[in-house]
Design a protein around this motif. Structure first.
Motif: not given
Length: 333
Positions: A84-89, A100-105, A155-162
């Motif tokens: 899955i790839f997310g495309v934000p506004e 962001d936990p509420n980010g599109i991805l 990346y570490a912060s992204m990893a925790l969110a994902q």
């Protein structure tokens, strides 16, 4: 070669085993199974209905709702996984929407897990390029260079969110030095020892990525040659793979697949972890364009191209034809 006595004709005839489709199937050395296939998918924030990607005929930017339905369809076809790839506004220099936990991805990952659970492998894209206003895979220094070590923190912060969203595998695609070790360390320290890491270990600075940048509406300024691999180099790929495995990669990937089958074969011969390959957007677009012109047999080319990737050693194959190919395989193409 031996010859029949007194006739001068060959007695060893490999063609005997090619005479019928059933014979060819019986002795096939390479078999693609739907479970080998991973379907890359795009979800765009703010859409009210799916949007076609002009340079990738048949591929869509999904809404959250259409993504859920499309994942169910892929699972029902027997596809082994989705990526899955997310495309934000909106985007900014640090790619703040990525963690962001509420980010599109991240919301899309939660949507999919709620829909299909563990019935398929859900792979998230662990990279900043879709989320940054400059389009690079990391944060930039004041001079405009990609800051490797500052990017590792993002990346570490992204990893925790994902991982919190439920992704089974995190696809570390940014080609930053030390990314696997840093992310693995942060995940383990948080108590998450189960989420797997797929390292884009040999990701080349290829011209084949053009349509993908349309798909994610990339804002890239410049190019990525300072951190993605030089297409001229092969030994360097093996070094990258060894480093990622040593840092804790559970799977390693070669990208693109088709132009780098030699690299894929060498990596598969050496790797002690499963090997993936990504049949990228440009490979897809070229085949679709040639087929549209009537220059090639589309279905045969799809099967042949993916079979060559499996033959070279890939155990997981990311391809935009994953669902269609799974159906072709199921019906005995």
């Amino acid at each position: 070669m031996s010859f029949s006595a007194g006739r001068g004709f060959p007695s060893n005839r490999p063609r005997r085993l090619r005479r019928t489709a059933a014979l060819r199937r019986a002795v096939a050395e390479t078999r693609v199974h739907p479970a080998d296939l991973v379907l890359p998918m795009f979800v765009r924030e703010g859409l009210s209905e799916p949007r076609a990607i002009a340079s990738m005929p048949g591929v869509m930017q999904h809404t959250r709702d259409s993504l859920r339905k499309a994942v169910v369809s892929a699972v029902n076809a027997g596809v082994g996984g989705v990526m899955i790839f997310g495309v934000p506004e909106t985007r900014d220099a640090d790619g703040s929407g990525a963690d962001d936990p509420n980010g599109i991805l991240n919301v899309a990952i939660r949507d999919i897990i709620a829909e299909v659970g563990d019935s398929t492998v859900v792979i998230s894209d662990l990279c900043l390029d879709e989320f940054t206003s400059h389009g690079h895979c990391g944060v930039l220094t004041a001079s405009g260079a990609v800051d490797n070590d500052a990017t590792l923190e993002r990346y570490a912060s992204m990893a925790l969110a994902q991982a919190a969203a439920g992704a089974h595998v995190l696809g570390a695609s940014g080609m930053m030095d030390g990314q696997i070790g840093h992310v693995r360390g942060v995940l383990d320290a948080s108590g998450d020892t189960d989420t797997a890491l797929l390292a884009y270990a040999a990701k080349y600075a290829s011209a084949c990525y053009g349509p993908f940048r349309d798909a994610v509406e990339s804002a890239l300024e410049g190019d990525r040659r300072t951190y993605q691999q030089d297409p001229a180099n092969a030994t360097e790929a093996l070094r990258e793979v060894r480093l990622d495995i040593a840092e804790g990669a559970d799977i390693v990937m070669v990208k693109p697949a088709g132009p780098y089958l030699d690299i894929l074969s060498r990596v598969a011969a050496e790797s002690e972890v499963p090997v993936a390959a990504y049949q990228v957007s440009g490979e897809y677009a070229m085949i679709e364009a040639a087929a549209e012109k009537g220059w090639i047999d589309r279905e045969r080319m799809i099967v042949e191209s993916v079979t060559s990737i499996k033959r070279a050693g890939a155990q997981m194959i990311c391809t935009y034809w994953a669902e269609e190919l799974a159906e072709l395989l199921r019906t005995g193409y």
